[in-house]
Write a protein that holds these residues in place. Sequence first.
Motif, PDB file in Angstrom:
ATOM      1  N   SER A 234       0.836  -1.203   0.000  1.00 31.69           N
ATOM      2  CA  SER A 234       0.000   0.000   0.000  1.00 31.69           C
ATOM      3  C   SER A 234       0.871   1.253   0.000  1.00 31.69           C
ATOM      4  CB  SER A 234      -0.902   0.028   1.233  1.00 31.69           C
ATOM      5  OG  SER A 234      -1.807  -1.047   1.228  1.00 31.69           O
ATOM      6  N   GLY A 235       0.598   2.160  -0.931  1.00 28.61           N
ATOM      7  CA  GLY A 235       1.386   3.380  -1.013  1.00 28.61           C
ATOM      8  C   GLY A 235       2.663   3.229  -1.809  1.00 28.61           C
ATOM      9  N   ILE A 236       2.796   2.147  -2.565  1.00 29.37           N
ATOM     10  CA  ILE A 236       3.942   1.946  -3.454  1.00 29.37           C
ATOM     11  C   ILE A 236       3.424   1.935  -4.888  1.00 29.37           C
ATOM     12  CG2 ILE A 236       5.817   0.407  -4.130  1.00 29.37           C
ATOM     13  CD1 ILE A 236       5.854  -0.667  -1.294  1.00 29.37           C
ATOM     14  N   ILE A 237       4.045   2.712  -5.762  1.00 31.20           N
ATOM     15  CA  ILE A 237       3.651   2.716  -7.167  1.00 31.20           C
ATOM     16  C   ILE A 237       3.861   1.309  -7.717  1.00 31.20           C
ATOM     17  CG2 ILE A 237       4.141   3.665  -9.452  1.00 31.20           C
ATOM     18  CD1 ILE A 237       5.025   6.249  -8.026  1.00 31.20           C
ATOM     19  N   PRO A 238       2.812   0.675  -8.244  1.00 30.24           N
ATOM     20  CA  PRO A 238       2.877  -0.759  -8.530  1.00 30.24           C
ATOM     21  C   PRO A 238       3.345  -1.113  -9.932  1.00 30.24           C
ATOM     22  CG  PRO A 238       0.646   0.003  -8.857  1.00 30.24           C
ATOM     23  CD  PRO A 238       1.452   1.220  -8.431  1.00 30.24           C
ATOM     24  N   ILE A 239       3.838  -2.336 -10.045  1.00 31.70           N
ATOM     25  CA  ILE A 239       3.933  -3.036 -11.324  1.00 31.70           C
ATOM     26  C   ILE A 239       3.002  -4.244 -11.296  1.00 31.70           C
ATOM     27  CG2 ILE A 239       5.396  -4.422 -12.852  1.00 31.70           C
ATOM     28  CD1 ILE A 239       7.710  -2.643 -12.248  1.00 31.70           C
ATOM     29  N   SER A 240       3.202  -5.119 -10.299  1.00 34.04           N
ATOM     30  CA  SER A 240       2.512  -6.402 -10.321  1.00 34.04           C
ATOM     31  C   SER A 240       2.019  -6.793  -8.935  1.00 34.04           C
ATOM     32  CB  SER A 240       3.455  -7.493 -10.842  1.00 34.04           C
ATOM     33  OG  SER A 240       2.947  -8.782 -10.587  1.00 34.04           O
ATOM     34  N   TYR A 241       0.703  -6.984  -8.805  1.00 27.65           N
ATOM     35  CA  TYR A 241       0.158  -7.469  -7.549  1.00 27.65           C
ATOM     36  C   TYR A 241       0.708  -8.853  -7.219  1.00 27.65           C
ATOM     37  CZ  TYR A 241      -3.187  -8.885  -3.978  1.00 27.65           C
ATOM     38  OH  TYR A 241      -3.753  -9.317  -2.809  1.00 27.65           O
ATOM     39  N   SER A 242       1.000  -9.656  -8.232  1.00 28.49           N
ATOM     40  CA  SER A 242       1.478 -11.020  -8.013  1.00 28.49           C
ATOM     41  C   SER A 242       2.920 -11.076  -7.544  1.00 28.49           C
ATOM     42  CB  SER A 242       1.350 -11.843  -9.303  1.00 28.49           C
ATOM     43  OG  SER A 242       0.004 -11.983  -9.686  1.00 28.49           O
ATOM     44  N   GLN A 243       3.751 -10.104  -7.935  1.00 26.04           N
ATOM     45  CA  GLN A 243       5.184 -10.219  -7.710  1.00 26.04           C
ATOM     46  C   GLN A 243       5.805  -9.070  -6.919  1.00 26.04           C
ATOM     47  OE1 GLN A 243       5.858 -12.551 -11.968  1.00 26.04           O
ATOM     48  NE2 GLN A 243       7.448 -11.201 -11.264  1.00 26.04           N
ATOM     49  N   ASP A 244       5.163  -7.920  -6.831  1.00 28.22           N
ATOM     50  CA  ASP A 244       5.766  -6.776  -6.149  1.00 28.22           C
ATOM     51  C   ASP A 244       5.965  -7.016  -4.661  1.00 28.22           C
ATOM     52  OD1 ASP A 244       5.681  -5.356  -8.509  1.00 28.22           O
ATOM     53  OD2 ASP A 244       4.078  -3.998  -7.895  1.00 28.22           O
ATOM     54  N   THR A 245       7.085  -6.534  -4.146  1.00 25.97           N
ATOM     55  CA  THR A 245       7.299  -6.464  -2.702  1.00 25.97           C
ATOM     56  C   THR A 245       8.397  -5.451  -2.424  1.00 25.97           C
ATOM     57  OG1 THR A 245       7.795  -7.698  -0.674  1.00 25.97           O
ATOM     58  CG2 THR A 245       9.016  -8.324  -2.645  1.00 25.97           C
ATOM     59  N   ALA A 246       8.363  -4.868  -1.245  1.00 20.41           N
ATOM     60  CA  ALA A 246       9.479  -4.053  -0.762  1.00 20.41           C
ATOM     61  C   ALA A 246      10.354  -4.915   0.133  1.00 20.41           C
ATOM     62  CB  ALA A 246       8.964  -2.844   0.010  1.00 20.41           C
ATOM     63  N   GLY A 247      11.599  -4.474   0.339  1.00 20.00           N
ATOM     64  CA  GLY A 247      12.488  -5.241   1.200  1.00 20.00           C
ATOM     65  C   GLY A 247      13.736  -4.470   1.567  1.00 20.00           C
ATOM     66  N   PRO A 248      14.511  -4.989   2.528  1.00 15.27           N
ATOM     67  CA  PRO A 248      15.707  -4.306   3.024  1.00 15.27           C
ATOM     68  C   PRO A 248      16.893  -4.421   2.071  1.00 15.27           C
ATOM     69  CG  PRO A 248      14.866  -5.950   4.601  1.00 15.27           C
ATOM     70  CD  PRO A 248      14.223  -6.211   3.295  1.00 15.27           C
ATOM     71  N   MET A 249      17.681  -3.346   2.020  1.00 14.11           N
ATOM     72  CA  MET A 249      18.969  -3.345   1.328  1.00 14.11           C
ATOM     73  C   MET A 249      19.974  -2.787   2.326  1.00 14.11           C
ATOM     74  SD  MET A 249      17.552  -2.083  -2.396  1.00 14.11           S
ATOM     75  CE  MET A 249      19.014  -2.501  -3.335  1.00 14.11           C
ATOM     76  N   THR A 250      20.934  -3.614   2.741  1.00 12.11           N
ATOM     77  CA  THR A 250      21.781  -3.306   3.892  1.00 12.11           C
ATOM     78  C   THR A 250      23.205  -3.789   3.657  1.00 12.11           C
ATOM     79  OG1 THR A 250      21.237  -5.411   4.967  1.00 12.11           O
ATOM     80  CG2 THR A 250      19.801  -3.540   5.456  1.00 12.11           C
ATOM     81  N   ARG A 251      24.091  -3.435   4.595  1.00 11.00           N
ATOM     82  CA  ARG A 251      25.483  -3.893   4.505  1.00 11.00           C
ATOM     83  C   ARG A 251      25.724  -5.185   5.269  1.00 11.00           C
ATOM     84  NH1 ARG A 251      25.808   1.758   4.830  1.00 11.00           N
ATOM     85  NH2 ARG A 251      25.935   1.659   7.093  1.00 11.00           N
ATOM     86  N   SER A 252      24.704  -5.698   5.953  1.00 13.51           N
ATOM     87  CA  SER A 252      24.875  -6.942   6.707  1.00 13.51           C
ATOM     88  C   SER A 252      23.550  -7.685   6.784  1.00 13.51           C
ATOM     89  CB  SER A 252      25.376  -6.659   8.126  1.00 13.51           C
ATOM     90  OG  SER A 252      24.369  -6.037   8.905  1.00 13.51           O
TER      91      SER A 252
END
Length: 523
Positions: A234-252
């Motif tokens: 919710s609140g993310i400009i979408p491409i695909s309901y089936s495949q979209d997700t947000a996630g962490p990008m970190t150094r560890s």
Amino acid sequence: MRWLLLATLALCACKPQAPSSASHNDFPYAELDIVDLQARMQRGELDSRTLTQAYLDRIAAIDRNGPKLNSVIELNPAALREAALRDAERKAGKALGPLHGIPVLLKDNIDAVPMVNSAGSLALKDFRPKEDAFLVRRLRQAGAVILGKTNLSEWANIRSSHSTSGWSARGGLTHNPYVLDHNACGSSAGSAVAVSANLAAAAIGTETDGSIICPSALNGLVGLKPTVGLVSRSGIIPISYSQDTAGPMTRSVADAAVLLGVLAGRDDNDPATSRAAWNATLDYPARLQADALKGARIGVMRSKFAVDPDAGAAMEAAIKVMRDAGATVVDAEIPTDGQWDADELVLLLYEFKSGLNRYLASHSAPVRSLEELIAFNQRNADTEMPWFGQDLFEQAQAKGELSDPEYTTARNRARRLAGPEGIDAALKAQQLDALIAPATGAAWPTDLAHGDRFPGAGYGAAAVAGYPSLTVPMGSSRNGLPLGVVFIGTAWSEPRLISLGYAYEQLTRARKPPEYRPSLDKH
């Protein structure tokens, strides 16, 4: 699929320069993880405002100047005020959570007040959503300071089949900090580069197919793509309901576990997060087990070694590390590998049109539909399409409704081939905990005139199935460019992947900070 690699700063594809004096070694908080930073603040050795100002200064020094990484597209004008509030809360004994006072960057397709959310497009350069995305609310509730927004491949790389990853009309070109004239991959290019260059403690990316994993691997990071439904869209400009997700990008891996614990949560506006198999109470940091490889059964997908000879050699070394740590590593393959490619494109075109139209209309955006967006790009072709066009937009616009048999057949078949008959079948055949492969090859020279030269990938099945994947640094190419190994599991297997990735990371410590070389010919 290559095209799926999924105050404003410099808007041109500027030629990168030699490193400034604000290098990795000059920054007092370089490579510190979230736990370290929290501990310093708890001891009174550091406060959030000081840390936030340090990151802002570093962004000015090496993102806008010096090497000109061009990874941060916009700064949060309230960042220092947010940091000061976090400090006041801590002083009053009201620490909010594991991210209290920690500066975090967001990809520029995530709603976050008071900033623009543009997906890198000039059509949305003045569009300011009125509410935070669900995941941004969770970050704030955990005490995070929202530092700003990061550049991306425009529209998360679904505008054109000939695009250059890391370029957007609004943000220009993001440069790989290891070798500045090489590509940072996409679409979460800015998030990856910013974290790798220590411009923030961590960043949030989004993925449809590779847009967290690929830029994380090419920039020496840990990237975690969760199971679809673990983190709200919710609140993310979408491409695909089936495949979209947000996630962490970190150094560890430890930082990824902390962030995932904050991001995961049920959202009534995203029914995917209501699935019964999901358990919101999981303590991901508790799965950081240094001996997790002992007794594990891991399947290595050797067919993916062909993406890059250096990646294949690094994988052989990774396999030895895992075996020496007590893991059983056997050859394995996904029996349906690649059979979903055509269906994936069909489902993405249908879902992009439907989801984008709904987002734009519900947010009262300056353009209200994909049709209007296509027309905007045509009217502004000199600035929006100087390097590549919008053939994927046009294909998506030609699609019908989600009730069309073409769509439902493609969606069901793609997910079945990648999931139950793909990853699950491979895991079950040899009772495996996870599959591993090179995430992709080393970064390639950026060529705006001709587009990406993407070498291939090991993560596609997880993206199409909606299953989790985790990339961890595993070494460097002969040219010093980062390489990553990707761990893939079945749905909701994030705890196991985190434990395996953490154990491997502790044994190898393969991440090396960037050197900001202008090119491979210049050191």
